[in-house]
Design a protein around this motif. Structure first.
Motif, PDB file in Angstrom:
ATOM      1  N   LYS A 274      -5.869   8.622  -3.558  1.00  0.00           N
ATOM      2  CA  LYS A 274      -7.177   8.383  -2.944  1.00  0.00           C
ATOM      3  C   LYS A 274      -7.924   7.220  -3.617  1.00  0.00           C
ATOM      4  O   LYS A 274      -8.673   6.496  -2.959  1.00  0.00           O
ATOM      5  CB  LYS A 274      -8.023   9.658  -3.022  1.00  0.00           C
ATOM      6  CG  LYS A 274      -7.530  10.763  -2.096  1.00  0.00           C
ATOM      7  CD  LYS A 274      -8.437  11.977  -2.184  1.00  0.00           C
ATOM      8  CE  LYS A 274      -7.983  13.062  -1.214  1.00  0.00           C
ATOM      9  NZ  LYS A 274      -8.855  14.267  -1.287  1.00  0.00           N
ATOM     10  N   GLU A 275      -7.701   7.065  -4.926  1.00  0.00           N
ATOM     11  CA  GLU A 275      -8.376   5.985  -5.645  1.00  0.00           C
ATOM     12  C   GLU A 275      -7.681   4.641  -5.478  1.00  0.00           C
ATOM     13  O   GLU A 275      -8.163   3.621  -5.978  1.00  0.00           O
ATOM     14  CB  GLU A 275      -8.476   6.336  -7.133  1.00  0.00           C
ATOM     15  CG  GLU A 275      -9.396   7.527  -7.418  1.00  0.00           C
ATOM     16  CD  GLU A 275      -9.434   7.874  -8.888  1.00  0.00           C
ATOM     17  OE1 GLU A 275      -8.673   7.235  -9.660  1.00  0.00           O
ATOM     18  OE2 GLU A 275     -10.205   8.774  -9.279  1.00  0.00           O
ATOM     19  N   GLY A 276      -6.562   4.630  -4.790  1.00  0.00           N
ATOM     20  CA  GLY A 276      -5.860   3.376  -4.535  1.00  0.00           C
ATOM     21  C   GLY A 276      -5.141   2.809  -5.739  1.00  0.00           C
ATOM     22  O   GLY A 276      -4.953   1.592  -5.846  1.00  0.00           O
ATOM     23  N   ILE A 277      -4.725   3.674  -6.648  1.00  0.00           N
ATOM     24  CA  ILE A 277      -4.025   3.219  -7.846  1.00  0.00           C
ATOM     25  C   ILE A 277      -2.634   2.710  -7.470  1.00  0.00           C
ATOM     26  O   ILE A 277      -1.949   3.288  -6.621  1.00  0.00           O
ATOM     27  CB  ILE A 277      -3.921   4.355  -8.874  1.00  0.00           C
ATOM     28  CG1 ILE A 277      -5.323   4.836  -9.298  1.00  0.00           C
ATOM     29  CG2 ILE A 277      -3.119   3.922 -10.092  1.00  0.00           C
ATOM     30  CD1 ILE A 277      -6.145   3.783  -9.975  1.00  0.00           C
ATOM     31  N   ASP A 278      -2.205   1.634  -8.102  1.00  0.00           N
ATOM     32  CA  ASP A 278      -0.847   1.131  -7.920  1.00  0.00           C
ATOM     33  C   ASP A 278       0.117   2.109  -8.589  1.00  0.00           C
ATOM     34  O   ASP A 278       0.213   2.169  -9.820  1.00  0.00           O
ATOM     35  CB  ASP A 278      -0.724  -0.262  -8.549  1.00  0.00           C
ATOM     36  CG  ASP A 278       0.650  -0.866  -8.340  1.00  0.00           C
ATOM     37  OD1 ASP A 278       1.504  -0.220  -7.693  1.00  0.00           O
ATOM     38  OD2 ASP A 278       0.878  -1.992  -8.829  1.00  0.00           O
ATOM     39  N   LEU A 279       0.834   2.886  -7.775  1.00  0.00           N
ATOM     40  CA  LEU A 279       1.680   3.948  -8.324  1.00  0.00           C
ATOM     41  C   LEU A 279       2.876   3.390  -9.094  1.00  0.00           C
ATOM     42  O   LEU A 279       3.365   4.028 -10.023  1.00  0.00           O
ATOM     43  CB  LEU A 279       2.155   4.865  -7.189  1.00  0.00           C
ATOM     44  CG  LEU A 279       1.040   5.613  -6.450  1.00  0.00           C
ATOM     45  CD1 LEU A 279       1.631   6.530  -5.390  1.00  0.00           C
ATOM     46  CD2 LEU A 279       0.192   6.422  -7.422  1.00  0.00           C
ATOM     47  N   GLY A 280       3.357   2.210  -8.700  1.00  0.00           N
ATOM     48  CA  GLY A 280       4.444   1.600  -9.455  1.00  0.00           C
ATOM     49  C   GLY A 280       4.032   1.280 -10.876  1.00  0.00           C
ATOM     50  O   GLY A 280       4.757   1.562 -11.829  1.00  0.00           O
TER      51      GLY A 280
END
Length: 571
Positions: A274-280
């Protein structure tokens, strides 16, 4: 209005002593100048932002300074100023990425023959030299082999493996290493103090870690952080600017996995999405955090590496987590995350991989715990079983010792029984062989002194019956007879055919004691022995094809007579 100058440009080193972390290179260059051992070509290689081009410019000033060549260029003379401003006619900087063709190198070669206009050397600095084409390298090679006396080449590259070996072999190579976090923080602290900025050490550490050994990147990040905050810069602001995730988030995810709390772990992943964090990037940072936890587990609290990585507010909690978790679990988590790291950049729904990771690791730890409990139960049960077995074994040992002597006696008796029984079984064995193959039966009937010796059935033949002996010794015939012997005697008897000159009938013969019939074929032709043997084999093969149920000696005689001719004489 004065034009603003970026920090990395403003604080670019102006002497060899200002270069950070490359003492092994600067000391060598200073010694070369002092000893007047200037090479015609140098190759500076290493990661970006570690001082390759800066060192090349300082070296150029040191060679062409009005006070030089000198180890410490003044930076105040007209030559040094023009070199700093990129206006010197004797120092030419070339971008290898945009001037990579053979035409540019040819133009460069055409100007090399001219003497320096004002300095001591004509210096050519080619940045990103690995971008040159093969044709350009070949054009440059001849100049490197026989360079003009007043020309110095300085090549800079981040990929030295792409430079041809013919070029590398003609250069002095220097590798610029990455700048350590401690050295980067010290340089940033000096800049902050000189610029009178309000930035604490934890913030500088975060900047240094983000730069990954590139001092220029660290100075650029510092410039960005200063622009963002007017007053005091805090670690949270640095993370927000750089898009970094607090260590607390990594710890919470690991605690959820280790405590088998899949629900909390999935909720944390959902929050990150939801916070738009870059998961990679999140996966990469989690691997680094887990790695540092494992080091904290192995090296304890006092190691400098862990104290430099973890923040003061996070350090104690990280120590508690590392103490209660086995190192093997940290390694398993790193292996799983490394696998996700390779897939997540290509996955359309990257958060699914993280959710699967949380569920899988939570379930794995739970199952491993259950297996450990069941394993302990099995161990306690197995101890009881082992004790009972040991009692049984000890009680049987004495019985086994008593039986050993009896077994030896029985074996000896079996040998004698075998020897006595073979005479009674021999007619039945001959009958079986006759049913299987009549020719083998006829060969054995010629044998004498059939006996058992050393687990072998010995059949003796006279000198006149060598053909019969050799036929029985053929592999297929031997195997057929030995198979029948095993079925009838239950022993692995081997067939042994021998030649005895003095034949006697001491035990029993193939024909028995009361009846003896001999077949003799009188040769009427002058055939050689080898031809006679081949013809005899034809007789045997034809006999085998007649039939096995109703056959007598007359059939054998008739077939021999048809093939050889001659007369039959009975005795």
């Amino acid at each position: 209005m004065t034009q603003y100058k970026s920090i990395y440009r403003k604080w670019r080193p102006q002497s060899f002593d200002d270069i950070v972390g490359q003492n092994h290179i600067t000391q060598t260059l200073k010694n070369a100048i002092r000893l007047n051992r200037i090479a015609h070509a140098y190759l500076f290689s290493g990661p970006r932002g570690v001082g390759k081009t800066t060192t090349a410019r300082i070296f150029a000033r040191a060679l062409n300074c009005e006070n030089g060549p000198t180890e410490s260029p003044c930076g105040q003379c007209s030559r040094c100023i023009r070199i700093n401003q990129g206006q010197s006619m004797d120092v030419l900087e070339i971008d290898g990425a945009s001037n990579r063709g053979i035409d540019e190198i040819r133009e460069l070669r055409s100007k090399m023959g001219f003497a320096p206009s004002e300095g001591n050397y004509k210096i050519y600095i080619i940045d990103e030299v690995h971008m040159l084409t093969n044709e350009a390298f070949n054009a440059l090679l001849k100049t490197l082999e026989e360079p003009p006396g007043q020309v110095v080449f300085i090549f800079a590259t981040t990929s030295p493996h792409k430079v041809p070996k013919t070029i590398l072999s003609r250069c002095q190579s220097f590798y610029f290493r990455r700048i350590s976090n401690e050295e980067t923080v010290a340089k940033l602290k000096r800049i902050v103090d000189e610029e009178k900025l309000n930035i604490d050490i934890p913030s500088l550490k975060i900047i240094s870690e983000s730069a990954t050994g590139s001092l220029r990147d660290a100075e650029s990040i510092l410039d960005q952080v200063i622009t963002y905050s007017d007053n005091k810069v805090t670690p949270d602001e640095v993370r927000e600017i750089l898009g970094l995730i607090p260590h607390q988030v990594f710890r919470e995810l690991l605690e959820a996995v280790i405590n088998q709390d899949a629900e909390s772990g999935l909720a944390l992943v959902n929050k990150l999405v939801k916070e738009g964090i870059d998961l990679g990037q999140f996966v990469q940072d989690t691997i680094i955090y887990t790695h540092n936890l494992s080091l904290l587990k192995v090296l304890n609290k006092k190691n400098p590496h862990s104290s430099a990585y973890f923040e003061e507010s996070e350090f104690e909690k990280a120590c508690e987590l590392s103490e209660k978790v086995d190192t093997r679990i940290f390694l398993d988590i790193i292996e799983e995350l490394k696998e996700i790291e390779g897939k997540i950049k290509f996955h359309y729904y990257p958060w699914v991989l993280l959710e699967l990771f949380v569920v899988k690791m939570s379930y794995k730890e739970k199952k491993s715990g259950e297996k450990e409990d069941s394993f302990r139960d099995n161990i306690s049960k197995s101890k009881i079983v082992i004790e009972k077995k040991e009692e049984r074994i000890s009680s049987k040992k004495e019985k086994d010792r008593q039986k050993s002597v009896e077994d030896e006696d029985i074996l000896n008796e079996n040998k004698s029984v075998k020897k006595n029984e073979i005479a009674g079984l021999w007619p039945k064995i001959l009958s079986r062989i006759r049913e299987e193959k009549i020719s083998l039966y006829s060969f054995l009937m010629v044998g004498h002194n059939i006996r058992i010796e050393d687990g072998q059935l010995c059949v003796a033949f006279s000198d006149e019956c060598l053909f019969h002996k050799e036929s029985l010794e053929k592999k297929e015939n031997r195997e057929k007879i030995e198979k029948i012997l095993k079925e009838e005697t239950n022993e692995n008897l081997k067939l042994k055919c021998i030649v005895e000159t003095n034949v006697n009938e001491g035990e029993f013969s193939g024909l028995g004691k009361n009846k003896k019939e001999e077949l003799s074929v009188e040769k009427l032709t002058d055939k050689k022995d080898s031809e006679y043997i081949r013809d005899a084999e034809k007789v045997i093969d034809k006999i085998d094809n007649i039939g096995k149920e109703k056959i007598d000696y007359q059939d054998i005689l008739n077939e021999a007579l048809n093939l050889f001719g001659g007369n039959i004489r009975e005795e």
